[in-house]
Design a protein around this motif. Structure first.
Motif, short mmCIF file in Angstrom:
data_model
loop_
_atom_site.label_atom_id
_atom_site.label_comp_id
_atom_site.label_asym_id
_atom_site.label_seq_id
_atom_site.Cartn_x
_atom_site.Cartn_y
_atom_site.Cartn_z
N ALA A 180 11.06 -9.26 -12.97
CA ALA A 180 12.44 -8.80 -12.73
C ALA A 180 12.43 -7.51 -11.92
O ALA A 180 13.24 -7.32 -11.01
CB ALA A 180 13.16 -8.59 -14.07
N LEU A 181 11.48 -6.63 -12.24
CA LEU A 181 11.38 -5.36 -11.54
C LEU A 181 10.83 -5.57 -10.13
O LEU A 181 11.41 -5.11 -9.13
CB LEU A 181 10.46 -4.41 -12.32
N MET A 182 9.73 -6.30 -10.04
CA MET A 182 9.04 -6.44 -8.76
C MET A 182 9.85 -7.23 -7.73
O MET A 182 9.69 -7.03 -6.53
CB MET A 182 7.66 -7.08 -8.94
N SER A 183 10.72 -8.11 -8.22
CA SER A 183 11.52 -8.91 -7.28
C SER A 183 12.53 -8.04 -6.53
O SER A 183 13.13 -8.49 -5.56
CB SER A 183 12.26 -10.01 -8.04
N LYS A 184 12.69 -6.79 -6.95
CA LYS A 184 13.62 -5.88 -6.26
C LYS A 184 12.89 -4.94 -5.30
O LYS A 184 13.52 -4.14 -4.60
CB LYS A 184 14.39 -5.06 -7.29
N VAL A 185 11.56 -5.00 -5.30
CA VAL A 185 10.81 -4.06 -4.46
C VAL A 185 10.60 -4.64 -3.06
O VAL A 185 9.97 -5.69 -2.91
CB VAL A 185 9.45 -3.72 -5.12
N GLY A 186 11.12 -3.97 -2.06
CA GLY A 186 10.97 -4.44 -0.68
C GLY A 186 9.76 -3.85 0.01
O GLY A 186 9.23 -4.43 0.96
N PHE A 187 9.35 -2.66 -0.45
CA PHE A 187 8.26 -1.96 0.24
C PHE A 187 7.53 -1.06 -0.75
O PHE A 187 8.16 -0.39 -1.56
CB PHE A 187 8.84 -1.12 1.40
N VAL A 188 6.20 -1.07 -0.67
CA VAL A 188 5.38 -0.25 -1.57
C VAL A 188 4.64 0.82 -0.75
O VAL A 188 4.06 0.52 0.30
CB VAL A 188 4.33 -1.12 -2.30
N ILE A 189 4.69 2.06 -1.24
CA ILE A 189 3.85 3.13 -0.65
C ILE A 189 2.91 3.61 -1.74
O ILE A 189 3.35 4.20 -2.73
CB ILE A 189 4.71 4.31 -0.15
N ASN A 190 1.63 3.31 -1.60
CA ASN A 190 0.66 3.77 -2.60
C ASN A 190 0.01 5.05 -2.09
O ASN A 190 -0.28 5.18 -0.90
CB ASN A 190 -0.39 2.68 -2.84
N VAL A 191 -0.21 5.99 -3.00
CA VAL A 191 -0.79 7.27 -2.60
C VAL A 191 -2.09 7.50 -3.37
O VAL A 191 -2.10 7.45 -4.61
CB VAL A 191 0.20 8.44 -2.85
N GLU A 192 -3.16 7.73 -2.64
CA GLU A 192 -4.49 7.89 -3.23
C GLU A 192 -5.19 9.10 -2.63
O GLU A 192 -4.69 9.73 -1.70
CB GLU A 192 -5.32 6.63 -2.96
N ALA A 193 -6.39 9.40 -3.13
CA ALA A 193 -7.21 10.47 -2.56
C ALA A 193 -8.67 10.13 -2.81
O ALA A 193 -9.06 9.79 -3.92
CB ALA A 193 -6.87 11.81 -3.21
N ARG A 194 -9.47 10.21 -1.75
CA ARG A 194 -10.92 10.00 -1.85
C ARG A 194 -11.60 11.23 -1.25
O ARG A 194 -12.50 11.14 -0.44
CB ARG A 194 -11.27 8.74 -1.08
N GLY A 195 -11.09 12.39 -1.65
CA GLY A 195 -11.52 13.67 -1.11
C GLY A 195 -10.41 14.64 -1.44
O GLY A 195 -9.56 14.35 -2.30
N VAL A 196 -10.38 15.80 -0.78
CA VAL A 196 -9.34 16.77 -1.09
C VAL A 196 -8.62 17.30 0.14
O VAL A 196 -7.56 17.92 0.03
CB VAL A 196 -9.89 17.99 -1.87
N SER A 197 -9.19 17.08 1.33
CA SER A 197 -8.57 17.70 2.50
C SER A 197 -8.58 16.75 3.70
O SER A 197 -8.93 15.58 3.57
CB SER A 197 -9.30 19.00 2.83
N GLY A 198 -8.18 17.31 4.84
CA GLY A 198 -8.08 16.49 6.05
C GLY A 198 -6.76 15.74 6.05
O GLY A 198 -5.92 15.93 5.17
N PRO A 199 -6.56 14.89 7.06
CA PRO A 199 -5.28 14.19 7.18
C PRO A 199 -5.11 13.15 6.07
O PRO A 199 -6.09 12.61 5.57
CB PRO A 199 -5.40 13.49 8.53
N ALA A 200 -3.85 12.90 5.70
CA ALA A 200 -3.54 11.78 4.81
C ALA A 200 -3.50 10.55 5.70
O ALA A 200 -2.57 10.35 6.47
CB ALA A 200 -2.20 12.00 4.13
N ILE A 201 -4.54 9.75 5.61
CA ILE A 201 -4.68 8.61 6.53
C ILE A 201 -4.03 7.38 5.91
O ILE A 201 -4.24 7.08 4.73
CB ILE A 201 -6.17 8.32 6.80
N MET A 202 -3.21 6.70 6.70
CA MET A 202 -2.67 5.42 6.24
C MET A 202 -3.75 4.41 6.54
O MET A 202 -3.94 3.99 7.66
CB MET A 202 -1.36 5.12 6.98
N PHE A 203 -4.51 4.05 5.49
CA PHE A 203 -5.76 3.31 5.73
C PHE A 203 -5.68 1.84 5.37
O PHE A 203 -6.64 1.10 5.57
CB PHE A 203 -6.91 3.96 4.96
N GLU A 204 -4.55 1.40 4.83
CA GLU A 204 -4.46 0.00 4.41
C GLU A 204 -3.00 -0.46 4.46
O GLU A 204 -2.10 0.31 4.13
CB GLU A 204 -4.99 -0.15 2.98
N THR A 205 -2.80 -1.70 4.89
CA THR A 205 -1.45 -2.28 4.87
C THR A 205 -1.54 -3.65 4.23
O THR A 205 -2.63 -4.20 4.04
CB THR A 205 -0.88 -2.49 6.28
#
Ligand SMILES: [Zn+2]
Length: 560
Positions: A180-205
């Motif tokens: 019921a919840l997920m059927s309303k989601v049109g777009f997902v933005i997941n936020v992760e970190a594999r380090g602490v600095s540098g650019p926030a890279i959009m690494f997966e779609t």
């Protein structure tokens, strides 16, 4: 040395220096902000400070619950109790003291139920303070919730705080079953970190990402390479986003990758955080949230569905190039036709010398294989000296960024020196350039079918190489300089940040891959740089004893 030859060499040096400097700005991150109207890394940091007081893995029951309650209370203050939902599940794949998985959802309702969902996990691994992984997500989400809390929106925003990501994405696994919840989601933005600095890279779609990428283009300072998505799909690493993607959701995944030695260790703590990186998450995500929640067209839950994918890369800050996979294949074959036409012209005018050059080709193949083998030795040796296990994607050794940089520069210098010795006539230089173009264009055509996201890395050097090859028989010097300089500049803008991101995310362990990618790239870059270097000698030379000029007159038989 002739005056014009000297001026050309100076021009070549300046072009190379400017190109390298510009290439270092491609991964630029914005200054931290504290402005009340805009996303503020300063405010995000105040949330993260609370969250990262102590390690809060599912095994640290009290700290884990403290973090959950802190997020819940903060959300309740911002959005009201009615807009904060708890999703608790008794079933889990591990044993916690509570025996429950507890996800939290904050909602900012819009006129339409269709939602953009921002996701971050609130558990850390044991030992880690979870300040970046995944405090960067939590701080970013709370800051965005605060920015949008009282606004009249067209579409809805969900802030999903998942539990037990580090245990195997148990929280996200439970959420994707909430139909019921997920059927309303049109777009997902997941936020992760594999380090602490540098650019926030959009690494997966999500797959078939044409509309996802058209949407992502609206981000400020987008940093993304379709190469990363292509490679990430064949890597064993997973985040919550894997489950959303596998369940047919459209969206994107962000992570910083610099400072990997902090990742999943006690070094992932508040003192190590980078405000500029947090600002970069916000600069990219806020325009997406803004576009989604202001425009009624996104109320269509299927808006992001598409039948094809895009190829994309960041060329310079806020210069983001994208085109579809179909367009790529058309471009690849059109470029092949162009190469055939240019080659025909050059052969007819005897501008190339296949007979002499082809014998040297085997030597270059040998150098290529030798350099890659040498880099395996270099990577393993680095691991041995650093006293760590060798793993192709994870060898963290202090100072290895500098030794790797020196190693790559040494290989480049070596190849350049050998190339310079072997390419002592303009005909040979053109022929070697032709080989480089043919090699890279073949790779572009091949990857265009097998791994389209990778193809741009070979396609642009090939295309620009053809332009340089055609320019090399022109009488107009300005045209030559322009073609060679543009090719060198674009090639460096592509390769430098990509090698840097490869190194940051995969460490010195991946040195063989770095060397292979670099050498492939050099097959066009070095011949073009040599052409640029010698372009000043193309004018008819008067006989002197100067060997440089003698070389030049050898090259000149056809030039003018
Ligand atoms: Zn994480």
């Amino acid at each position: 040395m002739q005056k014009s030859a000297f001026a050309t060499k100076m021009f070549a040096v300046i072009i190379l220096i400017v190109s390298v400097i510009l290439s270092l700005f491609v991964l630029y991150t914005p200054s931290p902000s504290s402005s009340p109207q805009h996303f503020s890394s300063e405010r995000a940091l105040t949330y993260i400070k609370e969250i990262s007081e102590s390690p809060h893995s599912v095994f640290d029951a009290d700290a884990h619950e403290d973090v959950r309650l802190y997020i819940k209370d903060t959300l309740t203050t911002m959005l009201g109790a009615a807009n904060v939902r708890e999703y608790n599940y008794p079933i889990s794949s591990f044993s916690t003291e509570t025996g429950e998985i507890r996800n939290l959802l904050g909602v900012i309702p819009g006129k339409s139920d269709t939602a953009i969902m921002i996701v971050g996990h609130y558990d850390s691994v044991p030992e880690s303070y979870g300040a970046a992984d995944d405090g960067y997500a939590l701080g970013t989400m709370l800051e965005i919730a605060d920015l949008y809390k009282d606004q009249q929106l067209e579409n809805t925003i969900y802030f999903l705080f998942t539990d037990a990501e580090e245990m195997g994405m148990d929280g996200a696994a439970a959420v994707v079953e909430e139909k019921a919840l997920m059927s309303k989601v049109g777009f997902v933005i997941n936020v992760e970190a594999r380090g602490v600095s540098g650019p926030a890279i959009m690494f997966e779609t999500s797959p078939n990402n044409k509309k996802v990428i058209d949407f992502y283009r609206q981000a400020n300072l987008p940093v993304s390479y379709s190469l990363a998505t292509a490679i990430y799909q064949v890597m064993p690493n997973d985040t919550d986003f894997t489950l959303f993607r596998e369940n047919g959701m459209n969206g994107v995944n962000f992570a910083v990758v610099e400072g990997i030695e902090h990742y999943h260790t006690s070094l992932d703590n508040y003192n190590e955080l980078n405000a500029s990186s947090i600002q970069h998450y916000g600069e990219q995500i806020v325009p997406l949230v803004d576009a989604f929640t202001r425009d009624a067209k996104y109320s269509d839950i299927n808006y992001f569905d598409a039948d094809e994918g895009s190829i994309f890369f960041t060329l310079l800050p806020n210069v983001f190039v994208s085109y579809t996979g179909t367009a790529a294949n058309v471009l690849h074959f059109a470029t092949l036709a162009l190469l055939i036409a240019v080659t025909f012209l050059l052969l007819r005018g005897h501008y190339m010398d296949f007979r002499k050059a082809i014998r040297k080709l085997l030597l270059f193949v040998g150098i290529f294989l030798g350099a890659v083998l040498l880099s395996v030795g270099f990577a393993v040796l680095t691991a041995v000296i650093g006293g760590v296990m060798y793993f192709p994607t994870y060898v963290v050794v202090n100072g290895s960024e500098w030794t790797t940089l020196l190693f790559l520069l040494a290989i480049t210098a070596g190849v350049l020196a050998i190339y310079t010795r072997l390419s002592n006539s303009l005909e040979k230089q053109r022929t070697f350039l032709f080989f480089g173009i043919a090699f890279q264009l073949s790779l572009a055509i091949l990857t265009g079918f097998l791994m389209p996201g990778v193809s741009f890395l070979f396609f642009f050097p090939a295309l620009l190489g053809i332009v340089s090859l055609a320019a090399s028989i022109q009488k107009n010097k300005i045209m030559k300089y322009l073609a060679y300089a543009t090719t060198s500049l674009i090639c460096l803008l592509l390769i430098v940040p990509i090698l840097k991101v490869f190194f940051l995310s995969l460490t010195v362990g991946c040195a063989p891959v770095l060397v292979a990618v670099l050498l492939i790239h050099l097959t066009v870059l070095i011949p073009v740089v040599r052409l640029l270097w010698n372009a000043g000698n193309d004018a008819p030379a008067t006989a002197t004893s100067n060997t440089a000029v003698a070389d030049a007159s050898a090259q000149n038989t056809d030039a003018m």
